[in-house]
Design a protein around this motif. Structure first.
Motif, mmCIF file in Angstrom:
data_model
loop_
_atom_site.group_PDB
_atom_site.id
_atom_site.type_symbol
_atom_site.label_atom_id
_atom_site.label_comp_id
_atom_site.label_asym_id
_atom_site.label_seq_id
_atom_site.Cartn_x
_atom_site.Cartn_y
_atom_site.Cartn_z
ATOM 1 N N ARG A 188 0.829 -1.207 0.000
ATOM 2 C CA ARG A 188 0.000 0.000 0.000
ATOM 3 C C ARG A 188 0.865 1.259 0.000
ATOM 4 N NH1 ARG A 188 -3.734 0.785 5.113
ATOM 5 N NH2 ARG A 188 -1.839 1.768 5.917
ATOM 6 N N PRO A 189 0.597 2.214 -0.872
ATOM 7 C CA PRO A 189 1.381 3.446 -0.878
ATOM 8 C C PRO A 189 1.078 4.301 0.356
ATOM 9 C CG PRO A 189 -0.449 3.620 -2.415
ATOM 10 C CD PRO A 189 -0.428 2.201 -1.939
ATOM 11 N N ILE A 190 2.014 5.164 0.716
ATOM 12 C CA ILE A 190 1.818 6.074 1.842
ATOM 13 C C ILE A 190 0.693 7.048 1.501
ATOM 14 C CG2 ILE A 190 2.905 7.918 3.182
ATOM 15 C CD1 ILE A 190 5.576 6.424 2.725
ATOM 16 N N ASP A 191 -0.235 7.223 2.441
ATOM 17 C CA ASP A 191 -1.404 8.059 2.178
ATOM 18 C C ASP A 191 -1.033 9.520 1.923
ATOM 19 O OD1 ASP A 191 -3.141 5.917 2.450
ATOM 20 O OD2 ASP A 191 -3.416 6.234 4.593
ATOM 21 N N ASP A 192 -0.116 10.049 2.715
ATOM 22 C CA ASP A 192 0.271 11.456 2.605
ATOM 23 C C ASP A 192 1.794 11.538 2.655
ATOM 24 O OD1 ASP A 192 0.810 14.186 2.973
ATOM 25 O OD2 ASP A 192 -1.089 14.520 4.020
ATOM 26 N N ALA A 220 7.792 14.805 6.552
ATOM 27 C CA ALA A 220 7.967 15.819 7.590
ATOM 28 C C ALA A 220 8.208 15.176 8.948
ATOM 29 C CB ALA A 220 6.746 16.734 7.639
ATOM 30 N N ALA A 221 7.394 14.167 9.298
ATOM 31 C CA ALA A 221 7.585 13.472 10.568
ATOM 32 C C ALA A 221 8.904 12.702 10.586
ATOM 33 C CB ALA A 221 6.415 12.528 10.827
ATOM 34 N N ASN A 259 1.510 18.294 13.965
ATOM 35 C CA ASN A 259 0.488 17.481 13.299
ATOM 36 C C ASN A 259 0.954 17.155 11.887
ATOM 37 O OD1 ASN A 259 -1.361 17.440 15.441
ATOM 38 N ND2 ASN A 259 -2.239 19.403 14.837
ATOM 39 N N TYR A 260 1.162 15.868 11.614
ATOM 40 C CA TYR A 260 1.618 15.412 10.296
ATOM 41 C C TYR A 260 0.788 14.183 9.887
ATOM 42 C CZ TYR A 260 5.683 17.966 12.098
ATOM 43 O OH TYR A 260 6.523 18.899 12.660
ATOM 44 N N PRO A 261 -0.298 14.375 9.126
ATOM 45 C CA PRO A 261 -0.820 15.603 8.531
ATOM 46 C C PRO A 261 -1.645 16.405 9.524
ATOM 47 C CG PRO A 261 -2.212 13.788 7.912
ATOM 48 C CD PRO A 261 -1.076 13.200 8.704
ATOM 49 N N ALA A 262 -2.057 17.610 9.079
ATOM 50 C CA ALA A 262 -2.853 18.466 9.948
ATOM 51 C C ALA A 262 -4.303 18.014 10.011
ATOM 52 C CB ALA A 262 -2.767 19.914 9.445
ATOM 53 N N SER A 263 -4.831 17.434 8.913
ATOM 54 C CA SER A 263 -6.226 17.009 8.884
ATOM 55 C C SER A 263 -6.387 15.803 7.955
ATOM 56 C CB SER A 263 -7.120 18.156 8.416
ATOM 57 O OG SER A 263 -8.479 17.769 8.401
#
Length: 214
Positions: free
Chosen positions: A20-24, A30-31, A199-203
């Protein structure tokens, strides 16, 4: 009807999970960079809930010793195969849950739990075990899915509505939806000082926390 044991669930989805690819990707990077900034070349690092080892493979070459653990033997098998293919020599994979004595055989400089804490039924007990795994002053680095405040997209609302049914059928894991305040309070009450958040991601928010063992 009851669902499978947690290890059985993750074993069953391990091969799909590995593909599965990384969602974001931006939030992931960043994290990852923030985590790299807290690790030193001589550090002995333990990652809990490592999955198939994608993050472990990126971080292990930058520290002295890296142990990647997961309760799913199949996840660990896939991670070990990837590490062997890439020739990462300082990376050890262990199939173990938090209670396994192999994970507390020596004090660590850093313990990582990335996308794990919201999947644990007894968070205070888990944080107590993490505290005992670290040397005094060692770092606990975590990233945790937290609830969304404000307007929630309809697709996510439907997923949240369906989650209890999926869990009953054994097609979804236990999930503890904590607010960021609840999460950070639990971490500090376990004997840590929080030194960085984000927050990584913010939303929807995945709360990134770096905490030092007192």
């Amino acid at each position: 009807m009851t669902g499978p044991l947690p290890a059985d669930f993750w074993d069953r989805i391990a091969d799909r999970y590995a593909k599965r690819p990384i969602d974001d990707p931006d939030a992931y990077q960043a994290a990852l960079e923030r985590t790299r900034s807290h690790l030193r070349p001589q550090d002995d690092v333990l990652e809990l809930g490592c999955g198939t080892g994608s993050t472990a493979l990126l971080l292990a070459p930058e520290v002295g010793r890296y142990t990647a653990s997961d309760l799913s033997p199949r996840m660990i098998e896939i991670g070990g195969e990837k590490a062997a293919a890439e020739g990462v020599g300082n990376l050890e994979f262990i199939a173990a849950d938090l209670s396994n004595p192999q994970l507390s055989d020596r004090p660590r400089d850093a313990v990582l739990a990335l996308n794990l804490l919201h999947l644990l039924e007894d968070l205070p007990e888990a944080l107590s075990r993490v505290h005992a795994m670290l040397r005094p002053g060692g770092l606990f680095i975590s990233k945790t899915v937290c609830p969304i405040s404000g307007r929630v997209p309809i697709k996510l609302r439907l997923m949240l509505w369906a989650l209890p049914v999926m869990q009953w059928l054994g097609k979804a894991p236990y999930v503890n939806f904590m607010s960021t305040d609840e999460l950070e309070t639990a971490i500090t009450q376990a004997g840590f000082e929080i030194i960085e958040t984000g927050n990584y991601p913010a939303s929807p928010p995945s709360r990134y926390v770096v905490a030092r063992r007192l």
